[in-house]
Scaffold this active site. Structure first.
Site, short mmCIF file in Angstrom:
data_model
loop_
_atom_site.label_atom_id
_atom_site.label_comp_id
_atom_site.label_asym_id
_atom_site.label_seq_id
_atom_site.Cartn_x
_atom_site.Cartn_y
_atom_site.Cartn_z
N HIS A 85 -5.30 -47.72 -0.39
CA HIS A 85 -6.50 -46.60 0.00
C HIS A 85 -7.77 -47.27 0.19
O HIS A 85 -8.82 -46.77 -0.09
CB HIS A 85 -6.76 -45.73 -0.93
CG HIS A 85 -5.32 -44.78 -1.34
ND1 HIS A 85 -5.11 -43.29 -0.76
CD2 HIS A 85 -4.39 -44.83 -2.11
CE1 HIS A 85 -3.86 -42.85 -1.21
NE2 HIS A 85 -3.64 -43.75 -1.94
N ASN A 158 -2.87 -36.40 -2.44
CA ASN A 158 -2.41 -36.94 -0.77
C ASN A 158 -2.08 -35.87 -0.07
O ASN A 158 -2.41 -34.52 -0.45
CB ASN A 158 -1.18 -37.79 -0.86
CG ASN A 158 -1.26 -39.06 -1.33
OD1 ASN A 158 -2.47 -39.97 -1.41
ND2 ASN A 158 -0.27 -39.81 -1.76
N HIS A 349 -10.00 -41.48 -10.96
CA HIS A 349 -9.04 -41.65 -12.07
C HIS A 349 -8.23 -40.53 -12.40
O HIS A 349 -8.76 -39.43 -12.72
CB HIS A 349 -9.83 -42.27 -13.23
CG HIS A 349 -8.93 -42.70 -14.25
ND1 HIS A 349 -7.64 -42.63 -14.36
CD2 HIS A 349 -9.18 -43.45 -15.43
CE1 HIS A 349 -7.12 -43.22 -15.50
NE2 HIS A 349 -8.11 -43.47 -16.27
N TYR A 372 -5.72 -46.54 -13.04
CA TYR A 372 -6.98 -46.45 -12.41
C TYR A 372 -8.08 -47.00 -13.16
O TYR A 372 -8.95 -47.35 -12.59
CB TYR A 372 -7.07 -44.81 -12.27
CG TYR A 372 -6.05 -44.37 -10.89
CD1 TYR A 372 -4.92 -44.26 -11.19
CD2 TYR A 372 -6.60 -44.06 -9.78
CE1 TYR A 372 -3.91 -43.85 -10.10
CE2 TYR A 372 -5.83 -43.89 -8.60
CZ TYR A 372 -4.28 -43.51 -8.87
OH TYR A 372 -3.67 -43.20 -7.80
FE1 HDE Z 1 -3.09 -44.14 -6.34
N1 HDE Z 1 -4.18 -45.57 -6.62
N2 HDE Z 1 -1.37 -45.10 -7.79
N3 HDE Z 1 -1.64 -42.48 -5.96
N4 HDE Z 1 -4.29 -43.33 -5.44
C1 HDE Z 1 -5.43 -45.95 -6.23
O1 HDE Z 1 -7.22 -46.55 -7.39
C2 HDE Z 1 -1.51 -46.03 -8.03
C3 HDE Z 1 -0.33 -42.37 -6.45
C4 HDE Z 1 -4.28 -42.17 -4.64
O2 HDE Z 1 -10.28 -42.52 -2.71
C5 HDE Z 1 -5.96 -47.30 -6.86
O3 HDE Z 1 -9.29 -46.78 -7.18
C6 HDE Z 1 -0.29 -46.34 -8.94
C7 HDE Z 1 0.14 -41.04 -6.06
C8 HDE Z 1 -5.33 -41.86 -3.95
O4 HDE Z 1 -10.92 -44.12 -4.19
C9 HDE Z 1 -5.01 -47.59 -7.89
C10 HDE Z 1 0.51 -45.16 -8.60
C11 HDE Z 1 -0.90 -40.54 -5.22
C12 HDE Z 1 -6.22 -42.99 -4.01
C13 HDE Z 1 -3.84 -46.60 -7.55
C14 HDE Z 1 -0.02 -44.53 -7.77
C15 HDE Z 1 -2.00 -41.42 -5.39
C16 HDE Z 1 -5.33 -44.02 -4.99
C17 HDE Z 1 -6.59 -48.29 -5.92
C18 HDE Z 1 1.88 -45.04 -8.91
C19 HDE Z 1 -1.13 -39.30 -4.93
C20 HDE Z 1 -7.70 -43.37 -3.55
C21 HDE Z 1 -7.94 -48.08 -5.80
C22 HDE Z 1 2.19 -44.83 -10.58
C23 HDE Z 1 -0.85 -38.30 -6.00
C24 HDE Z 1 -8.64 -42.91 -4.39
C25 HDE Z 1 -8.09 -47.26 -6.92
C26 HDE Z 1 -10.18 -43.13 -3.54
C27 HDE Z 1 -5.89 -45.32 -5.39
C28 HDE Z 1 -2.40 -46.90 -8.28
C29 HDE Z 1 0.41 -43.38 -7.08
C30 HDE Z 1 -3.22 -41.08 -4.72
C31 HDE Z 1 -4.53 -49.14 -7.60
C32 HDE Z 1 -0.23 -47.34 -9.94
C33 HDE Z 1 1.46 -40.47 -6.45
C34 HDE Z 1 -5.82 -40.68 -3.09
O5 HDE Z 1 -5.40 -47.71 -9.01
#
Ligand code: HDE
Length: 731
Positions: A85, A158, A349, A372
């Site tokens: 993202h 999402n 987060h 997060y």
């Molecule tokens: Fe994320 N995800 N994600 N994700 N995610 C990040 O956090 C992660 C997942 C989502 O505009 C990271 O600050 C893991 C699902 C959005 O700043 C990180 C898993 C969904 C955004 C991270 C998921 C999301 C992130 C990268 C599996 C939809 C952007 C930078 C367990 C429900 C937020 C950050 C923004 C961002 C980890 C799965 C949505 C690395 C480990 C499912 C919208 O922490």
């Protein structure tokens, strides 16, 4: 001289003033307007354009602290981009709940109908780097930070309601696979490559999400025209401690619309900031994007009533089974002042929840709760990222956390531990009665195992449900997307494995994709993953349709979405010298009255003349603006204007391309020469003898008023996808 707004973090405003002050608090604006330039330590700078040298032509001196401070800061201006993202755009706004939701939750912001809860929303693509295009085929992030009176609640969702994997432990594998390949860092912001499909073809739990990703949902027309989903099942908890399951939704009031894949690829070249610009311009012009928040609520007692597991993030709850109740509205009404300070530094987060909301045991959600904080520690440089203005709650923060890199708060007390008597026991723990967060007391009595529940092992029926729910054009797009992506994959083995998987979704789909790949559906593919008996033969396999299960769900198709407005749609009026100004203005004014955005596009900038020698300002020239940046095109009459355009290859291409992408096109009858210059004119279906003729979205008529009416009607349909296959334009 501009006055400075200074923030003293431990002097946050009392709750009643918090809303009004949020904008200030979040901004910490240092515009510098009318101020003298200083060093970072406040010393006025005499000259910031010439470094200190030994003589006019001599070497620069090491003692030039002004030069060194400026360049050192510059050298450190980048922070690690988000690992996923990374490419995002954001806006400020407010959320208001329609009716108290006290039956289900005690969360204050979902009960107080007088409260306007400030929000900051960041939209993003997933795979691309920070500087990549807005327009890849990709999932879009939809992250909302609510600055509530009980602390921050982040709904990090999402634009698709399901996910690729069921367990967080697979996330690094998924992301390693979709990101550019590690040996050559190719391709940027694209899933169409071997490692992604290698992973997917071994991971059949991704199949449902793949259907969404290959659908037009991955190509939104605008960030303002896409749905949002919390994805996981969360809990709501009311004041009596009774819990219900909940799925969160965002429903855009402008409807859900997409663009064509070919168009999307072109926009990436012509305007890679297309979505960012669209969001920014809409807000600047007062067209505030709006979404209604929806909830699907499932009482605790109904947890096991579905033929899928509520804890499985690869499943959605069809709206036919549990309706989406619209509970409030979010309006985005202010652009950020500074991209880095706000959009880049905002830290979402999934673990930021408030009393009245809680987690479930979805294994994907559980893993995110850890991830997060960890990622912000790296990205924002330490444990004090919550003190960055955009991340601060609007309510006071009191605890015993101290120190750490970049600490902003100057705590004045002597005690930073609990229990204490020297600080009179402060800060006190609130306890549940004073609004302290308490976790829902879910009973857990089980063995530790590293396994998945068998209730997660149906990987195909909702993929089939999604496919069956699409309109014919949507199915065609999905087939083309799979053909495109798998054609870009070099390994034939991977392509074959994917054909095996698609067979379990829909045999017709698999056969069409196979045809495009020049392959037969393999007979010897057992599925590596759970869900299908290992000896199932793809040739004879029938998709599982459980008894009484839905065969279609209307809300899954964008064709069933809101089609009643042309607000903020962009229309190009193609014109040259000697244009018929009366027609032009009649249609333009009718479009403006409906809230559309209209631009006059001509062979050159400046002004053009009307047939009556009046001057008309040109907004864009054909040199810089292609049809892919518009939703519809109108060509007014005027013999010379039409002749000029008909002889201009860029203008003719503009129309051909708009037709190819199924956009509404309107023209005055005496502009027909322009239409005749196009590739598609001979392909239009028969004239149906109406006064103003509308044929698959092409409006032609004598009278500008009725052209306007028909054109607006056509634009409300958004696109005429049915013209696409039989009348394809080679542009
Ligand atoms: Fe994320 N995800 N994600 N994700 N995610 C990040 O956090 C992660 C997942 C989502 O505009 C990271 O600050 C893991 C699902 C959005 O700043 C990180 C898993 C969904 C955004 C991270 C998921 C999301 C992130 C990268 C599996 C939809 C952007 C930078 C367990 C429900 C937020 C950050 C923004 C961002 C980890 C799965 C949505 C690395 C480990 C499912 C919208 O922490």
């Amino acid at each position: 001289m501009a006055t400075r707004k200074k923030i003293i973090p431990d002097e946050n405003p009392p709750a009643s003033e918090a809303n009004a002050k949020t904008a200030d608090l979040l901004q910490n604006t240092e515009s510098g307007q009318g101020e003298f330039m200083t060093t970072n330590h406040g010393v006025r700078i005499n000259d910031d354009q010439n470094s200190l040298k030994a003589g006019e032509r001599g070497p620069s001196l090491l003692e030039d602290f002004i030069l060194r401070e400026k360049i050192t800061h510059f050298d450190h201006e980048r922070i690690p981009e988000r690992v996923v993202h990374a490419r995002g755009s954001a806006a400020h706004g407010v959320f208001k709940v329609y009716k108290p939701l006290s039956q289900y939750t005690k969360a204050n912001f979902l009960n107080d109908t007088s409260a306007e809860t400030p929000v900051f929303v960041r939209f993003s693509t997933v795979a691309g780097s920070r500087g990549s295009t807005d327009m890849p085929r990709d999932v879009r992030g939809f992250a909302v930070k609510f600055y509530t009176q009980e602390g921050n609640f982040d709904l990090v969702g999402n634009n698709m309601p399901v996910f690729f994997i069921q367990d967080a432990i697979k996330f690094p594998d998924l992301i390693h696979a979709v990101k550019p390949e590690p040996h050559n860092e190719i391709p940027q912001a694209a899933s169409a490559h071997d490692t992604f499909w290698d992973f997917v073809s071994h991971n059949s739990e991704a199949t449902h999400m793949i259907m969404w990703l290959m659908s037009d949902r991955a190509l939104p027309r605008s960030l303002r025209m896409m749905e949002g989903f919390g994805v996981h099942t969360f809990r709501l908890v009311n004041a009596e401690g009774i819990s219900s399951f909940v799925k969160f939704h965002w429903k855009p009031l402008l409807g859900v619309h997409s663009i064509a894949w070919n168009e999307s690829q072109n926009i990436s070249g012509k305007d890679p900031d297309f979505h960012r610009r669209d969001l920014w311009e809409a807000i600047e012009s007062g067209n505030f994007p709006e979404w209604e928040m929806g909830v699907q609520i499932v009482p605790e007692a109904d947890e096991h009533k579905f033929d899928f597991d509520l804890l499985d993030p690869t499943k959605l709850i069809p709206e036919e089974l549990v309706p989406v109740i619209r509970i409030g509205k979010m309006t985005l009404n202010r652009n950020p002042d500074n991209f880095f300070a706000e959009t880049e530094q905002v830290a979402f987060h999934v673990g930021h929840i408030v009393p009245g909301i809680d987690f479930t045991n979805d294994p994907l959600l559980q893993g995110r709760i850890f991830s997060y904080t960890d990622t912000q520690l790296l990205r924002l440089g330490g444990p004090n990222f919550h003190e960055i203005p955009i991340n601060r709650p609007v309510v006071p923060v009191h605890n015993n956390q101290r120190d750490g890199l970049m600490r902003q708060t100057i705590n004045k007390d002597r005690t930073s531990y609990n229990p204490n008597s020297l600080g009179n026991g402060c800060p006190f723990q609130a306890g549940a009665m004073k609004g302290g967060f308490t976790s829902y007391q879910e009973r857990i009595d089980s063995k530790k195992i590293r396994e998945r529940s068998p209730s997660f092992f149906d990987f195909f029926s909702q993929a089939t449900l999604f496919y069956n729910s699409q309109s014919e054009p949507e199915k065609n797009h999905l087939t083309d997307a799979l053909r495109f992506e798998l054609s870009m994959v070099k390994s034939i083995e991977i392509r074959k494995r994917m054909l095996g998987i698609l067979t379990y979704v829909d045999k017709g789909l698999a056969a069409q994709v196979a045809y495009g790949l020049g392959l037969n559906i393999p007979t010897d593919i057992g599925l590596i993953n759970h869900g299908i008996p290992a000896d199932a033969d793809p040739q004879t396999y029938q998709p599982i349709i459980k008894e009484g299960a839905l065969t279609k769900s209307a809300s899954l198709s964008m064709a069933n979405n809101v089609l009643d407005s042309i607000k903020t749609r962009k229309v190009a009026i193609l014109a040259a010298d000697d244009v018929n100004k009366d027609s032009l203005m009649t249609v333009k004014n009718a479009l403006l009255a409906e809230g559309a955005v209209v631009e006059i596009v001509a062979p050159r900038l400046g002004t053009i003349r009307s047939t009556k020698n009046e001057e008309i300002s040109v907004d864009k020239s054909l040199l810089t603006t292609p049809s892919v940046l518009y939703d519809a095109v109108y060509v007014p009459g005027g013999t010379n204007s039409v002749a000029t355009l008909a002889a201009d290859a860029d203008a003719v291409h503009f129309l051909n391309e708009a037709y190819k992408h199924c956009k509404p096109i309107a023209a005055d009858q005496d502009a027909v020469q322009m239409l005749e210059a196009t590739y598609f004119s001979k392909k239009l279906p028969e004239n149906n003898n109406d006064d103003t003729v509308i044929r698959e979205g092409v409006v032609l008529g004598n009278d500008a008023a009725s052209i306007s009416t028909q054109f607006i009607k056509a634009m409300k349909m958004h696109r005429f996808w049915e013209r696409e296959k039989p009348r394809k334009v080679p542009a």
